[in-house]
Scaffold this active site. Structure first.
Site, short mmCIF file in Angstrom:
data_model
loop_
_atom_site.label_atom_id
_atom_site.label_comp_id
_atom_site.label_asym_id
_atom_site.label_seq_id
_atom_site.Cartn_x
_atom_site.Cartn_y
_atom_site.Cartn_z
CB CYS A 2 -0.90 0.00 1.25
SG CYS A 2 -1.79 -1.54 1.50
NE ARG A 50 -6.66 -3.88 2.13
CZ ARG A 50 -7.61 -4.74 2.48
NH1 ARG A 50 -8.88 -4.39 2.37
NH2 ARG A 50 -7.30 -5.93 2.96
N GLY A 76 2.90 -2.86 3.68
CA GLY A 76 3.77 -4.02 3.69
C GLY A 76 3.06 -5.29 4.10
CD GLU A 77 1.29 -8.25 2.59
OE1 GLU A 77 0.71 -8.77 3.57
OE2 GLU A 77 0.68 -7.73 1.64
N GLY A 364 14.26 -12.55 -6.52
CA GLY A 364 15.50 -13.08 -5.97
C GLY A 364 16.41 -12.01 -5.40
#
Length: 631
Positions: A2, A50, A76-77, A364
């Site tokens: 977000c 969002r 974020g997460e 990665g």
């Protein structure tokens, strides 16, 4: 994933106009296409746009506790939110949603500021505590997610995910910071402890800032750092097993999503390792994508195709022309500050391709910094061996003289481009490494800057940032010091900024499992021989992945995204190169010597020298100055 923005009055609880917070959100709709919200209370306003990933129906923000004493806006997460939630529920906390956002509120109520130590993930959040009349700003350990902030003349502090959200506030004064111009010319990006707009700061990776109404604004406090001071004594076989276990845990935790998920796949070691572990964990074909180029020497898509077939992924590949300079204005808009890593162009294209099918993509990023995968890491080790063998009294005059007299042969094979190597061997290790990460050497910058600019900069030199970081590193070896500086400067300033801005530009969430902080801490404890052996970086990682990946994938020469910027400035961008010396925003600043810029452009177009990378830097600086300051 977000975008956040907000206003906090530092002295008194003045009313906050919701429309002002809304204006700060409206300039970054790409970060949150699925919804937005604004909440205000006396002296504070929080905003949020969002991109729905977890708890699609119940995770709207800003989010408040039931008694409205705490409010948070979060980007974020938190990958371990289910485990933290279970621990909190066992302590009596009652949750109203299934989102990771609510875990921040209850975690803070239970553990105070120590809650951040329990969160594993990528995040920036601003938490308002009504009882303490405080605002707590926090950024994740490695700096995956960005946060800018500034103090204003009305006694408020404003913050936002992107610089453009701060610029939407009418009281933010727009003036360039000349030290940041020097930084950009050295590195090709503006580092995390600087900003091109004077008075704006970025919250550092692994830092938190607690603002309490009625008190002076303190310095941000570091809550996490990586240490290279210890060495693992485990057997190589045990280290391989531990590494695979950590990588597997990191990948699986980042596969939690309520929306379609996939991965970037270049065919290199890092992205191939991530895809291999995703395939192991998934009961469906992993969705992968790669960008190919219509120039054979730049194209790695065949390697990606091999990995896709090996793990039976749902793979998509798109051929694009490397002549993608039409994206220049798009890049300038999304980066705000000047950003000259030309691999941002193909990064945007691969994010664009991924977003057609998924909302989350694993990358990665991070393995080169954590496991010593860059060529410069090997060169640094080799250089330090030479410095250890030859006394400085001999080394400095010998290599210094060779470096001064050896021609700058950009056109020659790499083995014959010895000028910079001689000059680096003449100096100390940290100075040499700082020079190796500089894309425009200090001596050349001095020639390009005007006399007035040199006077205004005084003794300020961008490379000193690296020298200081290496000197202060908790480390045992020169390689440790180089990696430590890269993790704190290069990684958030270049790699993570590029991935964040280009993924967010298309409404895609990028996740970096190889930057799980536990994995980074493990890598920092590895003996040097498990990071670099012979001519191979990331040695332990490659050995650990041998059961998963073909030998030629693991040990082939690293390529990365390449763009033909040198040819652009002799062809379609030749006019842009000429304008840099006169008539551009850059020329009007008076910061540069117009004749020096003219020679750079003319020599490049004539084929007398290769200044493509420098011209790209100057062009991106020009575009940024025009956007930010109206020059």
């Amino acid at each position: 994933m977000c975008g956040v923005a907000g206003i906090f009055h530092l002295e008194t609880a003045k009313p906050v106009d919701p429309a002002r917070v809304r204006a700060m959100l409206d300039v970054m709709p790409h970060r949150g296409p699925d919804g937005s919200g604004v909440w205000t209370a006396p002296g504070v306003g929080l905003g949020h746009v969002r991109l729905s990933i977890i708890d699609l129906g119940g995770g709207a923000q800003p989010m408040l506790t039931e008694d409205e004493s705490l409010a948070v806006t979060f980007n974020g997460e938190i990958y371990n939110f289910a485990e933290v939630r279970a621990e909190l529920e066992a302590k009596g906390h009652v949750f109203r949603t299934d989102s990771d956002t609510e875990v921040i509120l209850h975690g803070y109520r239970q553990w105070g500021e120590a809650c951040v130590e329990r969160f594993h993930g990528m995040f920036v959040f601003a938490l308002f505590d009504a009882r303490a009349q405080s605002l707590w700003l926090v950024r994740d350990r490695l700096g995956v997610k960005p946060l800018h902030y500034a103090q204003l003349s009305d006694g408020s502090l404003i913050f936002g995910s992107e610089l453009k959200s701060l610029l939407a506030h009418p009281l933010l004064r727009r003036a360039p910071d000349l030290a940041a111009v020097e930084d950009f010319m050295a590195y090709g990006y503006v580092p995390d402890d600087a900003c091109i707009v004077a008075g704006v700061r970025k919250l550092g990776a692994g830092h938190a800032l607690r603002l309490v109404r009625g008190r002076p604004v303190p310095q941000p406090q570091r809550y996490w750092d990586v240490s290279f001071a210890e060495r693992s004594k485990a057997r190589p076989e045990a280290l391989e097993e531990e590494l695979v276990a950590l990588m597997r845990q990191a990948v699986r935790s980042r596969m939690v999503s309520d929306v379609p998920l996939g991965a970037f796949l270049s065919g290199g070691v890092d992205s191939s390792s991530v895809v291999a572990l995703m395939a192991e964990a998934s009961n469906q074909a992993v969705k992968t994508c790669t960008i190919g180029f219509d120039v054979a020497s730049l194209d790695e898509s065949a390697y990606a195709d091999r990995i896709a077939r090996r793990f039976a992924t749902d793979h998509r590949m798109r051929i694009v022309s490397p002549d993608d300079y039409g994206l220049i204005d798009t890049l300038a808009f999304h980066f705000d500050e000047p950003f000259a890593d030309a691999s941002a162009l193909p990064t945007y294209r691969v994010c664009e391709l991924a977003r057609e099918k998924v909302t989350v993509a694993l990358s990665g990023d991070g393995a080169d910094e954590a496991f010593a995968g860059y060529r410069r890491h090997r060169f640094q080790m080799q250089g330090e061996r030479v410095r250890a063998l030859i006394p400085a009294s001999v080394r400095e005059p010998l290599f210094g003289t060779l470096g001064r007299w050896y021609p700058k042969a950009d056109w020659a094979p790499r083995s014959l481009r010895a000028k910079s190597t001689f000059l680096e061997l003449a100096g100390e290790g940290s100075e040499a490494y700082a020079a190796s990460v500089s894309v425009t050497p200090h001596a050349l910058r001095q020639k390009l800057f005007s006399q007035d600019m040199r006077s205004r900069l005084g003794a300020y030199r961008a490379e000193d940032r690296y020298v200081r970081a290496m000197a202060q590193a908790p480390a045992r070896d020169p390689l440790d010091r180089a990696q430590y500086a890269d993790i704190h400067i290069w990684l958030p300033g270049d790699i993570l900024t590029k991935t964040d801005r280009m993924s967010m530009a298309v409404g895609l969430e990028a996740r970096e499992p190889l930057l799980d902080h536990r994995l980074v801490e493990f890598a920092a404890r590895l003996p040097v021989a498990q990071r670099i052996r012979g001519n191979s970086g990331k040695y332990l990682m490659k050995k650990a992945m041998e059961p998963y990946l073909p030998h030629d994938i693991l040990y082939r020469q690293k390529m990365g995204f390449v763009t033909p910027i040198s040819s652009w400035f002799r062809g379609p961008l030749a006019g842009e190169a000429s304008a840099i010396a006169g008539g551009s925003a850059l020329a009007r600043t008076g910061w540069f010597d117009a004749k020096a810029l003219g020679r750079i452009a003319a020599d490049h177009k004539a084929g007398m020298a290769d200044h493509g990378r420098l011209l790209w830097q100057l062009l991106m600086l020009d575009k940024s100055l025009a956007r930010l300051f109206g020059l």
